[in-house]
Design an enzyme around this catalytic site. Structure first.
Site, PDB file in Angstrom:
ATOM      1  CB  THR A 145      -6.009   5.364   2.277  1.00  0.00           C
ATOM      2  OG1 THR A 145      -5.961   6.760   2.493  1.00  0.00           O
ATOM      3  CG2 THR A 145      -7.281   4.984   1.548  1.00  0.00           C
ATOM      4  CD  GLU A 146      -9.947   1.129   1.980  1.00  0.00           C
ATOM      5  OE1 GLU A 146     -10.072   0.134   2.717  1.00  0.00           O
ATOM      6  OE2 GLU A 146     -10.912   1.808   1.568  1.00  0.00           O
ATOM      7  CG  LEU A 147      -5.318  -0.988   7.869  1.00  0.00           C
ATOM      8  CD1 LEU A 147      -5.250  -2.249   8.735  1.00  0.00           C
ATOM      9  CD2 LEU A 147      -4.862   0.208   8.703  1.00  0.00           C
ATOM     10  CB  ILE A 148      -2.119   1.452   1.586  1.00  0.00           C
ATOM     11  CG1 ILE A 148      -3.305   0.941   0.766  1.00  0.00           C
ATOM     12  CG2 ILE A 148      -0.862   1.550   0.729  1.00  0.00           C
ATOM     13  CD1 ILE A 148      -3.773   1.889  -0.310  1.00  0.00           C
ATOM     14  CD1 TRP A 298      -8.519  -2.487   4.454  1.00  0.00           C
ATOM     15  CD2 TRP A 298      -8.648  -2.444   6.684  1.00  0.00           C
ATOM     16  NE1 TRP A 298      -9.445  -1.546   4.789  1.00  0.00           N
ATOM     17  CE2 TRP A 298      -9.558  -1.486   6.158  1.00  0.00           C
ATOM     18  CE3 TRP A 298      -8.574  -2.605   8.074  1.00  0.00           C
ATOM     19  CZ2 TRP A 298     -10.367  -0.690   6.979  1.00  0.00           C
ATOM     20  CZ3 TRP A 298      -9.389  -1.813   8.870  1.00  0.00           C
ATOM     21  CH2 TRP A 298     -10.270  -0.866   8.333  1.00  0.00           C
TER      22      TRP A 298
END
Lengths: 401, 417
Positions: A145-148, A298
């Protein structure tokens, strides 16, 4: 021989209704179905359908040389199924070309990795099933998720069987090195890390229509020439929200025309090709180690967790939500588990963010509510209702034994 | 009688109290009520209700107005956007001060549009004073009776012109709203008015003591008269959750002690997890309190509803188990009476007028969070205590009628005539 690697994120959350104190105990449906349907219809018509049509034409036109990757959250797929089967069909058409790869992610677009590995794995597996079901693919590349991202996650994901993972190419961690090559994690040398080239990605996703940007207007020719300058690159990773096309950047900005011409411009240089994320992982060797001790993402200029976890409302909501995991799962009630899982969408915490400087505008753009405080109140009230329900369950179970 | 808020235009506590008193007092005296704004279709038996928005200024004969208020007009003001009974969260912009446009002509149009408060409230108060003075000179009357600072200037003006006795009814003071350091235009008007008046009727002994101690008013002319309670339609509903419900109703501003309520709630939840709290209302402290509640990790038990209409407020009263009013300074506190009417045991601060009449209610200093929490826990856990508190309150309510209040006001009239 550099590759250009496009990955598009497709996601729509279940936005919560304006769930007040008076709903607690009597209203167990937390989603604002009308709003969700309305937004999905809007984005389907402005973005998903025309963009998918364009991508399909490009794949045909360049005889399968144009290749792209998508990550579609499970709850976005669910909503397509329910409200816009035509969108789902158009993605299935893309999958059939053999030029499109689908990534693995958490089904509910959640932050579960940070709070519960059990739930994290459960959601990834749910999502894998969904992707297999619709697109007949088994994801081999993962995007959280969200490039975590951090080192620990890279290791965890490799051990789950993925060969590569996506992350943001954060300047402070790259320390002057290029994002345009394959990295690995210091604690697991088998995983391949694909780093987002955020400058080039954000030129399209954020700056494309910005008239104050010195490079405005951005043409396909100009953008392709920037890529061609990076002739020593292995892969140039252009990662962005799919909603960039037609939704964040309106049709009137010329974003579709830009995309229509871009593959042709890029392929004018015979050294360049398009690859999906899995093909990049297969075709290039690891060149260096990308060491992310702290967690990155990101989002926002901080590229950290602060978009979802920087104030007390967000941290209370998240910790209370995951503290319920055991009781929710012990109930064995599928409906209850699903309602709990839907409350995990990262978006719901993003709406609670009170960072009011430059990124505040972005947060506000995405939020359906008047203020972060309202977003929190609706969430925490819904959570209170879920708690009441779960307690009823535990009480009933306790009586049986 | 001079009033500012009045139903049905504004249904705040001040308007409700004025209406209740008017109705009861009309049995004793002939009453004309002048308010800035009235609904021409709204009548009160035996009361002549005059809204300045409905009066043609040309019909009034010109009079020589004294210029007492002029010195108040010669202040340079900042557009402070004063909503003294604000219910919404508001942002303040600092603007360069400008002087009031002071004219001797009356401009009654000011009451035909817009709010009763707002950034030109000072102008409105001055226009109201000038206009009331002209109107009063066309009438035969014996007593001038004003409600709160917005009408004090008018009362002063009319007394100066007519020599008739001035009675000031004090429903709240700037001290209550702004704290002990409160000084400024409103404070000055209140102080001047109370010194110039023949009698002060505060809505409680507590407010009388503030007039005496913070405004230096001669206590021999202070005659406290407690408000009455209007009958309400009482009903009881069932909750959709098993927890006991503790209620705070009111503006979320410093005066009402919302921070103390949050402190109290944290303590109670710790000792009696089977409880829920609701803070109904809005105001400048709301956002900070939302974050603070989240920080204390009690957001799932402490709910904010924002501003609620009457119907929703009654819904809350129909399901609440305890009512808490931790006000830092509360001249009266009609909402506690309403809660008592619904059979809800009340925990109220000693710094309130209503604590003088609800003998049965449990009391503590507003700052004594431990004691307040202790009272609530006792009421939640001890049914016989709860029953006796409720029973006592019903008995207290029998004495709290507007007729009794009107009798006392009529006595004050006799004293000043």
């Amino acid at each position: 021989m550099p590759a250009v690697c496009f990955y598009f994120q497709v996601h729509q959350p279940y936005r919560l209704k304006q769930y007040s104190f008076f709903n607690i105990g009597n209203d167990h449906n937390y989603s604002d179905e009308r709003l969700n349907k309305e937004i999905l219809n809007k984005v389907a018509d402005k973005c998903y359908l025309p963009a998918n049509k364009l991508m399909l034409e490009l794949i045909k036109k360049f005889n399968k040389q144009f290749r792209i990757s998508y990550s579609i959250s499970g709850i976005a797929l669910e909503q397509f199924e329910k409200y816009r089967p035509d969108v789902l069909e158009s993605f299935i058409d893309l999958a059939r070309t053999g030029c499109v790869e689908f990534l693995g992610e958490t089904y509910h677009h959640s932050l579960s990795y940070l709070y519960s590995k059990d739930e994290f794995v459960r959601q990834i597996e749910l999502h894998e099933k969904k992707i297999k079901h619709y697109f007949n693919q088994e994801p081999v590349v993962f995007r959280n998720t969200e490039l975590i991202y951090n080192n620990d996650l890279a290791d965890f994901i490799q051990k789950m069987g993925y060969k590569a993972i996506l992350c943001e190419g954060v300047d402070s961690l790259l320390q002057g090195r290029t994002p345009n090559q394959i990295y690995t994690a210091p604690n697991n040398k088998k995983i391949k890390c694909l780093l987002k080239n955020f400058r080039l990605s954000d030129d399209i996703a954020f700056r494309f229509s910005n008239r104050d940007w010195p490079e405005y207007p951005l043409t396909a020719q100009k953008f392709a020439s920037w890529l061609h300058n990076a002739h020593s690159a292995d892969t140039i990773n252009l990662f962005m929200d799919y909603e960039t096309f037609g939704e964040h950047q309106w049709k009137e900005t010329g974003i579709f025309e830009f995309m229509e011409h871009l593959p042709g411009e890029i392929l004018k240089n015979k050294d360049f090709s398009f690859k999906t994320v899995g093909e990049v992982a297969d075709d290039y060797q690891i060149k260096d180690v990308y060491d992310a001790h702290a967690t990155t993402s990101w989002a926002d200029s901080e590229r950290d967790l602060s978009a979802w976890l920087s104030n007390s409302m967000q941290s209370e909501s998240l910790s209370k939500l995951y503290a319920m995991e055991e009781d929710v799962k012990n109930s064995g009630d599928k409906d209850l588990i699903e309602r709990w899982a839907r409350l995990q969408s990262s978006d719901l915490f993003y709406y609670m963010c009170t960072k009011y400087w430059s990124d505040g505008v972005v947060h506000k753009y995405f939020s359906p509510y008047n203020s972060p405080y309202d977003s929190y109140i609706y969430f925490i009230n819904a959570l209170a209702d879920l708690e009441v329900e779960v307690n009823k369950h535990s009480l009933a179970t306790a009586r049986v034994f | 009688m001079l009033g500012w808020e009045f139903p049905p235009i504004i249904n705040g506590g001040l308007g409700v109290a004025c209406l209740g008193l008017c109705k009861a007092l009309s049995q004793h005296v002939e009453l004309s009520m002048i308010i800035p704004k009235s609904d021409p279709n709204y009548m009160v038996n035996n009361v002549e209700l005059i809204g300045l928005n409905n009066v043609e200024v040309e019909n009034l004969k010109k009079i020589r107005t004294s210029k007492y208020y002029k010195e108040f007009a010669h202040v340079t003001t900042v557009e402070a956007n004063i909503f003294p009974y604000e219910t919404a969260e508001s942002d303040f912009d600092i603007i360069r001060g400008k002087s009031i446009d002071f004219k001797l002509d009356t401009n009654v149009n000011i009451f035909k549009v817009g709010d009763l408060y707002g950034d030109d409230v000072i102008n409105k108060v001055i226009e109201y004073a000038k206009f009331c003075a002209r109107l009063a000179m066309t009438k035969d009357f014996d007593i001038i009776h004003c409600h709160d600072w917005m009408t004090f200037l008018a009362g002063i003006e009319i007394k100066a012109l007519s020599g008739k006795p001035l009675v000031l009814h004090v429903h709240s003071l700037d001290y209550d709203r702004g704290g002990p350091d409160s000084r400024g235009w409103v404070y000055d008007i209140e102080r001047w008015g109370m010194h110039y008046a023949d009698a002060i009727i505060p809505v409680s002994r507590y407010t009388g003591s503030i007039a005496k101690n913070h405004y230096d008013v001669d206590e021999r002319k202070i005659y406290p008269v407690h408000n009455g309670a209007d009958p309400v339609h009482v009903f009881h509903d069932t909750k959709d959750f098993p927890e006991k419900l503790v209620l705070f109703l009111g503006r979320v501003t410093g005066q009402k002690g919302p921070e103390y309520f949050l402190d109290i709630a944290s303590k109670v939840i710790e000792h009696a997890p089977n409880s829920r709290f609701v803070m109904a209302g809005t105001g400048d402290k709301l956002r900070g309190l939302i974050e603070s509640g989240a920080y204390r990790q009690i957001g799932n038990k402490f709910h904010f509803t924002g501003f609620l209409n009457k119907e929703k407020v009654h819904k809350l009263l129909s399901i609440a188990d305890v009512y808490v009013m931790p006000s830092v300074s509360e001249p009266f506190g009609l909402s506690a009476l309403e809660a008592a009417q619904f059979g809800i045991p009340c925990v109220i601060s000693k710094q309130s007028g209503v604590s003088e009449v609800l003998y049965g209610a449990l009391k503590a200093d507003f700052w004594d969070v431990d004691k307040m929490a202790g009272h609530i826990i006792s009421l939640l856990q001890n049914d016989s205590l709860r029953e006796s508190v409720v029973k006592d309150a019903f008995r207290d309510l029998e004495n709290l009628t507007w007729d009794k209040a009107a009798d006392k006001v009529a006595d004050v009239y006799k004293r000043v005539l």
